[in-house]
Design a protein around this motif. Structure first.
Motif, PDB file in Angstrom:
ATOM      1  N   VAL A   5     -61.413  17.619 -21.860  1.00 14.88           N
ATOM      2  CA  VAL A   5     -60.378  17.589 -20.623  1.00 14.88           C
ATOM      3  C   VAL A   5     -60.933  17.178 -19.303  1.00 14.88           C
ATOM      4  O   VAL A   5     -62.019  17.098 -19.221  1.00 14.88           O
ATOM      5  N   THR A   6     -59.826  16.046 -19.018  1.00 16.78           N
ATOM      6  CA  THR A   6     -60.219  15.105 -17.969  1.00 16.78           C
ATOM      7  C   THR A   6     -59.205  15.540 -16.713  1.00 16.78           C
ATOM      8  O   THR A   6     -58.200  15.564 -16.632  1.00 16.78           O
ATOM      9  N   HIS A   7     -60.059  16.006 -15.518  1.00 18.36           N
ATOM     10  CA  HIS A   7     -59.118  16.244 -14.425  1.00 18.36           C
ATOM     11  C   HIS A   7     -59.322  15.100 -13.541  1.00 18.36           C
ATOM     12  O   HIS A   7     -60.051  14.468 -13.406  1.00 18.36           O
ATOM     13  N   SER A   8     -57.922  15.070 -12.715  1.00 16.66           N
ATOM     14  CA  SER A   8     -57.730  14.103 -11.752  1.00 16.66           C
ATOM     15  C   SER A   8     -57.716  15.112 -10.290  1.00 16.66           C
ATOM     16  O   SER A   8     -56.508  15.283  -9.999  1.00 16.66           O
ATOM     17  N   TRP A   9     -58.773  15.468  -9.911  1.00 15.05           N
ATOM     18  CA  TRP A   9     -58.557  16.219  -8.673  1.00 15.05           C
ATOM     19  C   TRP A   9     -58.282  15.861  -7.438  1.00 15.05           C
ATOM     20  O   TRP A   9     -58.780  14.615  -6.914  1.00 15.05           O
ATOM     21  N   PHE A  94     -50.579  24.363 -12.214  1.00 10.51           N
ATOM     22  CA  PHE A  94     -51.340  23.375 -12.204  1.00 10.51           C
ATOM     23  C   PHE A  94     -52.846  23.820 -11.875  1.00 10.51           C
ATOM     24  O   PHE A  94     -53.082  24.809 -11.368  1.00 10.51           O
ATOM     25  N   PRO A  95     -54.025  23.044 -12.553  1.00 13.61           N
ATOM     26  CA  PRO A  95     -55.247  23.670 -12.586  1.00 13.61           C
ATOM     27  C   PRO A  95     -55.767  23.598 -11.087  1.00 13.61           C
ATOM     28  O   PRO A  95     -55.375  22.585 -10.281  1.00 13.61           O
ATOM     29  N   ARG A  97     -59.194  24.420  -8.407  1.00 14.86           N
ATOM     30  CA  ARG A  97     -60.617  24.360  -8.415  1.00 14.86           C
ATOM     31  C   ARG A  97     -60.928  24.848  -6.619  1.00 14.86           C
ATOM     32  O   ARG A  97     -60.227  24.077  -5.886  1.00 14.86           O
ATOM     33  N   ASP A 107     -55.173  19.723  -9.670  1.00 14.94           N
ATOM     34  CA  ASP A 107     -55.297  18.471 -10.526  1.00 14.94           C
ATOM     35  C   ASP A 107     -53.646  18.489 -11.063  1.00 14.94           C
ATOM     36  O   ASP A 107     -52.783  19.055 -11.726  1.00 14.94           O
TER      37      ASP A 107
END
Length: 109
Positions: A5-9, A94-95, A97, A107
């Motif tokens: 899984v690739t996240h774009s934070w 939405f994820p 963090r 993300d």
């Protein structure tokens, strides 16, 4: 098969910027995002659009890990965006963090 899984934070605010048992709104193209803070400082993010009639979830009442839509009292789970029974539907989730310094990252991809 190993799936990654690739996240774009994107840094959006600090936890302290979100009222406890409340929300703040991140305006963006494609629909605003409501960022919620629970009484225990857990942070969640949903599309600011109830799956029932499109009410602004950011204007709802936060209790536990649920938000109640201000239009028709649908209860939406903050962790998943899923409406609680007997209602059916889902708000986009939405994820999130949160760093140890309190920075909130989403993300939005």
């Amino acid at each position: 098969m190993d799936m990654q899984v690739t996240h774009s934070w994107t840094r959006v605010c600090d936890v302290a910027d979100i009222p406890r048992l409340g929300s703040r709104v991140l305006e963006r193209d494609g629909g605003n995002v409501a960022i919620f803070r629970s009484a225990t400082d857990k942070v969640f993010a949903l599309l600011d659009h109830c799956p029932h009639k499109g009410g602004a979830l950011s204007q709802g009442i936060v209790h536990g890990e649920t938000v109640t839509c201000p239009l028709h009292a649908w209860n939406i789970d903050l962790a998943s965006g899923t409406a609680k029974a007997p209602d059916e539907g889902c708000a986009r989730h939405f994820p999130v963090r949160v760093d140890s310094d309190g920075a909130v990252w989403l993300d939005l991809a």
